[in-house]
Every structure is written in C-alpha cells, then in structure tokens.
Scaffold this motif. Structure first.
Motif, short mmCIF file in Angstrom:
data_model
loop_
_atom_site.label_atom_id
_atom_site.label_comp_id
_atom_site.label_asym_id
_atom_site.label_seq_id
_atom_site.Cartn_x
_atom_site.Cartn_y
_atom_site.Cartn_z
N LYS A 1 9.84 3.84 -2.72
CA LYS A 1 9.35 3.23 -4.09
C LYS A 1 10.41 3.04 -4.91
O LYS A 1 10.31 2.20 -5.85
N THR A 2 11.41 3.73 -4.92
CA THR A 2 12.87 3.75 -5.80
C THR A 2 13.70 2.61 -5.33
O THR A 2 14.68 2.69 -6.04
N ASP A 3 13.40 2.07 -4.09
CA ASP A 3 14.72 1.26 -3.56
C ASP A 3 14.24 0.19 -2.58
O ASP A 3 13.71 0.19 -1.49
N SER A 4 13.64 -1.02 -3.20
CA SER A 4 13.27 -2.04 -2.57
C SER A 4 14.18 -2.82 -1.61
O SER A 4 14.08 -3.75 -1.00
N GLU A 5 15.37 -2.18 -1.71
CA GLU A 5 16.44 -3.13 -0.76
C GLU A 5 16.50 -2.29 0.48
O GLU A 5 17.09 -2.94 1.36
N SER A 6 16.11 -1.05 0.69
CA SER A 6 16.16 -0.48 1.90
C SER A 6 14.89 -0.17 2.82
O SER A 6 13.83 -0.19 2.25
N HIS A 7 15.10 -0.25 3.88
CA HIS A 7 14.05 0.06 4.98
C HIS A 7 13.73 1.42 5.08
O HIS A 7 14.64 2.27 5.05
N SER A 8 12.28 1.80 4.71
CA SER A 8 12.12 3.18 4.89
C SER A 8 11.54 3.54 6.41
O SER A 8 10.91 2.82 6.86
N GLU B 1 0.68 -1.14 -0.06
CA GLU B 1 -0.12 -0.01 -0.05
C GLU B 1 0.88 1.06 0.01
O GLU B 1 1.94 1.27 0.60
N GLU B 2 0.38 2.17 -1.00
CA GLU B 2 1.20 3.45 -0.75
C GLU B 2 1.01 4.22 0.34
O GLU B 2 -0.11 4.51 0.92
N ILE B 3 2.00 4.52 1.15
CA ILE B 3 1.97 5.57 2.11
C ILE B 3 2.01 7.11 2.03
O ILE B 3 1.28 7.67 2.46
N ASP B 4 3.03 7.21 1.02
CA ASP B 4 3.16 8.50 0.77
C ASP B 4 3.87 8.68 -0.67
O ASP B 4 3.82 7.36 -1.40
N PHE B 5 4.11 9.56 -1.38
CA PHE B 5 4.84 9.64 -2.44
C PHE B 5 6.23 9.06 -2.64
O PHE B 5 6.66 8.74 -3.73
N SER C 1 6.85 6.27 -0.12
CA SER C 1 7.19 4.95 0.71
C SER C 1 6.06 3.99 0.24
O SER C 1 4.93 4.43 0.06
N ILE C 2 6.32 2.83 0.69
CA ILE C 2 5.27 1.55 0.34
C ILE C 2 5.57 0.83 1.67
O ILE C 2 6.46 0.41 1.94
N GLN C 3 4.23 0.58 2.17
CA GLN C 3 4.05 -0.30 3.03
C GLN C 3 3.67 -1.56 2.65
O GLN C 3 2.83 -1.76 1.72
#
Length: 144
Positions: free
Chosen positions: A137-144, A52-56, A58-60
C-alpha cells in the motif's frame, strides 16, 4: 524506480521485441504508427487497472494491457494478423510472472479490425491481457 505497472509494461515490450514477424517494431504507445515502413508492428500500452485490498499491507491489482498488432492490407492480411497474434501469445505465455514482477498473465480478449492512417490501410489485431500483481500500500514500485 518506477511504478510496478511501468516495470511490467517494459518487460512486455522487451519480451515482444525481436519476434519473427514484427522484429524491433515495438512501440510503447497507443498512437497509430504513421509510417508504412513501421509495418508490421506492435503497440503496447495499458488500458486500466482494478485493485483490491488483500490485507492491511497489500493491494492486488489486475492490469489490462493491450498489444495492438498492425499489418499492411494485403491478400494475406488475415493470416498475417493470426501469425502476429500467435507470436505475441506464445511469447507472453512463456513467462506469466513477467520476470517475477507479477503472479499471472493471461489473454482476456482478441479482436480484429481494419484501420487507416491517411492513404495506408492496415489490419489490426488487438490482444488484451490481464496481468495480476501485488504491491504494498505504501510502495507502488515494489512487488509484494
């Protein structure tokens, strides 16, 4: 680096390696163990993930991760499966952040069944965990 999902799965495998009942018999696969010498054991794998999109930025994500515990068929099978489940639940509950890579880890469901691999009859306890984490959104390797 790897997808955050792999990092989380690797953390779960490390956390579960060395438990009293299953010891080092922890496998990163959904394929049934085919050698009786591997029992009791755990198989760890991911099933699915919703997001789910959290903001422009981040993705949860809610990752469904399964831990299958296998034990030899015996007169103590039910007790053995309950012991495996208890050890897994306690170990994963000790750090719900998966070493700061997730926001939460919780048990979603448990089911028990019989399984067979050739002549080997086994019991299996399937523990499904939901692991909630975020990525950019642009980096699926890192924890946001």
């Amino acid at each position: 680096m790897a997808h955050q999902r792999k990092t989380i799965r690797d953390n779960v495998i490390t956390t579960l390696t060395g438990l009293s009942t299953t010891g080092s018999n922890v496998f990163n696969t959904r394929i049934l163990p085919n050698l009786e010498t591997n029992l009791p054991c755990l198989n760890v794998y991911t099933i699915s993930e919703s997001s789910e999109e959290i903001d422009f930025l981040s993705i949860q994500r809610d990752l469904l991760l399964e831990v299958d515990g296998y034990a030899k068929n015996s007169s103590t099978l039910e007790d053995d499966l309950d012991t495996i489940a208890q050890e897994v639940e306690d170990a994963l509950g000790a750090d719900v952040t998966r070493n700061n890579t997730a926001y939460d880890t919780f048990l979603s469901s448990t089911e028990m069944d019989l399984s067979s691999d050739g002549d080997i009859q086994m019991g299996v306890v399937r523990l499904q965990f939901t692991i909630r984490y975020r990525t950019a959104k642009t980096d699926s390797e890192s924890h946001s």
